[in-house]
Design a protein around this motif. Sequence first.
Motif, PDB file in Angstrom:
ATOM      1  N   LEU A  18       0.829  -1.201   0.000  1.00  0.00           N
ATOM      2  CA  LEU A  18       0.000   0.000   0.000  1.00  0.00           C
ATOM      3  C   LEU A  18       0.869   1.258   0.000  1.00  0.00           C
ATOM      4  CD1 LEU A  18      -2.691  -1.199   2.554  1.00  0.00           C
ATOM      5  CD2 LEU A  18      -3.160  -0.498   0.191  1.00  0.00           C
ATOM      6  N   ARG A  19       2.020   1.166   0.642  1.00  0.00           N
ATOM      7  CA  ARG A  19       2.946   2.297   0.668  1.00  0.00           C
ATOM      8  C   ARG A  19       3.657   2.430  -0.691  1.00  0.00           C
ATOM      9  NH1 ARG A  19       6.077   0.552   4.517  1.00  0.00           N
ATOM     10  NH2 ARG A  19       4.597   1.189   6.122  1.00  0.00           N
ATOM     11  N   ALA A  20       4.032   1.285  -1.283  1.00  0.00           N
ATOM     12  CA  ALA A  20       4.763   1.316  -2.555  1.00  0.00           C
ATOM     13  C   ALA A  20       3.870   1.690  -3.735  1.00  0.00           C
ATOM     14  CB  ALA A  20       5.418  -0.047  -2.799  1.00  0.00           C
ATOM     15  N   TRP A  21       2.604   1.267  -3.667  1.00  0.00           N
ATOM     16  CA  TRP A  21       1.666   1.557  -4.762  1.00  0.00           C
ATOM     17  C   TRP A  21       0.436   2.263  -4.183  1.00  0.00           C
ATOM     18  CZ3 TRP A  21       3.980  -3.398  -4.514  1.00  0.00           C
ATOM     19  CH2 TRP A  21       4.930  -3.645  -5.515  1.00  0.00           C
ATOM     20  N   PRO A  22       0.526   3.565  -3.966  1.00  0.00           N
ATOM     21  CA  PRO A  22      -0.602   4.296  -3.354  1.00  0.00           C
ATOM     22  C   PRO A  22      -1.849   4.311  -4.226  1.00  0.00           C
ATOM     23  CG  PRO A  22       1.116   5.805  -4.106  1.00  0.00           C
ATOM     24  CD  PRO A  22       1.692   4.434  -4.207  1.00  0.00           C
ATOM     25  N   ASP A  23      -1.712   3.886  -5.493  1.00  0.00           N
ATOM     26  CA  ASP A  23      -2.883   3.832  -6.379  1.00  0.00           C
ATOM     27  C   ASP A  23      -3.500   2.433  -6.405  1.00  0.00           C
ATOM     28  OD1 ASP A  23      -0.834   2.515  -7.727  1.00  0.00           O
ATOM     29  OD2 ASP A  23      -1.512   3.188  -9.710  1.00  0.00           O
ATOM     30  N   MET A  24      -3.143   1.556  -5.452  1.00  0.00           N
ATOM     31  CA  MET A  24      -3.640   0.181  -5.469  1.00  0.00           C
ATOM     32  C   MET A  24      -5.163   0.144  -5.416  1.00  0.00           C
ATOM     33  SD  MET A  24      -3.081  -2.994  -2.795  1.00  0.00           S
ATOM     34  CE  MET A  24      -1.333  -2.699  -2.670  1.00  0.00           C
ATOM     35  N   VAL A  25      -5.743  -0.664  -6.325  1.00  0.00           N
ATOM     36  CA  VAL A  25      -7.206  -0.812  -6.353  1.00  0.00           C
ATOM     37  C   VAL A  25      -7.635  -2.273  -6.279  1.00  0.00           C
ATOM     38  CG1 VAL A  25      -7.581   1.346  -7.624  1.00  0.00           C
ATOM     39  CG2 VAL A  25      -7.251  -0.811  -8.900  1.00  0.00           C
ATOM     40  N   GLY A  26      -6.678  -3.214  -6.388  1.00  0.00           N
ATOM     41  CA  GLY A  26      -7.045  -4.630  -6.392  1.00  0.00           C
ATOM     42  C   GLY A  26      -6.058  -5.495  -5.641  1.00  0.00           C
ATOM     43  N   LEU A  27      -6.582  -6.484  -4.903  1.00  0.00           N
ATOM     44  CA  LEU A  27      -5.761  -7.436  -4.149  1.00  0.00           C
ATOM     45  C   LEU A  27      -6.347  -8.830  -4.335  1.00  0.00           C
ATOM     46  CD1 LEU A  27      -3.705  -8.383  -1.982  1.00  0.00           C
ATOM     47  CD2 LEU A  27      -5.394  -7.691  -0.241  1.00  0.00           C
ATOM     48  N   TYR A  28      -5.524  -9.752  -4.841  1.00  0.00           N
ATOM     49  CA  TYR A  28      -5.929 -11.152  -4.941  1.00  0.00           C
ATOM     50  C   TYR A  28      -5.026 -11.971  -4.029  1.00  0.00           C
ATOM     51  CZ  TYR A  28      -6.369 -15.911  -6.838  1.00  0.00           C
ATOM     52  OH  TYR A  28      -6.554 -17.273  -6.984  1.00  0.00           O
ATOM     53  N   ASN A  29      -5.624 -12.610  -3.025  1.00  0.00           N
ATOM     54  CA  ASN A  29      -4.881 -13.472  -2.115  1.00  0.00           C
ATOM     55  C   ASN A  29      -5.120 -14.922  -2.505  1.00  0.00           C
ATOM     56  OD1 ASN A  29      -3.375 -14.459   0.017  1.00  0.00           O
ATOM     57  ND2 ASN A  29      -5.100 -14.395   1.447  1.00  0.00           N
ATOM     58  N   ALA A  30      -4.104 -15.553  -3.090  1.00  0.00           N
ATOM     59  CA  ALA A  30      -4.232 -16.935  -3.548  1.00  0.00           C
ATOM     60  C   ALA A  30      -3.970 -17.940  -2.441  1.00  0.00           C
ATOM     61  CB  ALA A  30      -3.271 -17.190  -4.711  1.00  0.00           C
TER      62      ALA A  30
END
Length: 335
Positions: free
Chosen positions: A238-250
């Motif tokens: 979240l700190r590295a990509w402040p534009d994060m909009v999606g998370l997939y936890n496999a």
Amino acid sequence: MPKPTFHAIARLAGVGTATVERVLNGRGGVRPRLTEKVIAAARALDYPRRLPELHRGILRIEVILVRPETTFFSRLSQAFGRIAAGLDASLAVHRTFMDEHDAAAIAKRIAEPEARRAGLILAVPDHPLIRAALAKVRAEGIPVIQIVTRSEGTDAIYVGIDNYAAGRTAAHFLSRMQPSRGSVIALCHSQAYQVHRERIRGFSDYLQERPRDGLFFVAVLFGLDDADHSANRLVEALRAWPDMVGLYNAGGANASLSSALRGHPRGGEIFFIGHELTERSAVALREGVMSMVIDQAPEAQARRALDLMLARLGLVGAPLANDPIRFVTITSENL
């Protein structure tokens, strides 16, 4: 396929063809240990006739699992226990949990069991030592079924969902249901499980084959299915990509990821899809922290694995299909 010959069975069992003929035709006069080897070899080669009984006593099926603290493997173990309780008294299902990080110990347990067993069902990491142990067991004619995940290069029966399709499904819903533009990351245990590699590959392939303007798959992170480690990886992302909009936890640790998102200013804006419906993932769905859960029905996998093992042991006459187990997609609307 052609019916295996007595010569082929004899070669696999390490005995003479005359011994094979006496065992398979029920003529007796063969020591119990050699009888077991012949019958196990015949089963391994899919000999089509009904075979003599392997034991006069209890048939022991060993199930080797890892991570008893996780909800998924706990559900899987409990399912094996419930099903085993309804089996004939001549059948015993013994469950063993092992440390997933100790491949040498797992391989030793596979290759050198503490007690005689008629079949082996296991869900363990992919590792060269484990592959070698599986090859040894298979060469001895012991039926082996791999459940949930599998080792590369082995021909054991596999029971589980289509993990590549599960990854593609996650990408499909994320791409279509998240209208915002920005970065997407994936998280999994590590590269130790083929199941996770297949899910990530399916997720990546879908986004590459069907790119959506403004949506960028930027990283795969490894959380080892550990709560603290996974949460830390997410906070760093979240700190590295402040534009994060999606998370997939496999993999696992959905609860810790949900907690991290609850405490982040942008947590509610991220489309979060993971695996396994639990009490805590259900709460996260209702709260809107998780967007979707893919559940792979461990109970169905346990039932299929035992049914196939009973068939391989000659205790079920009818042939059994082994299509991929159906997974279910769950949102807050169909809990």
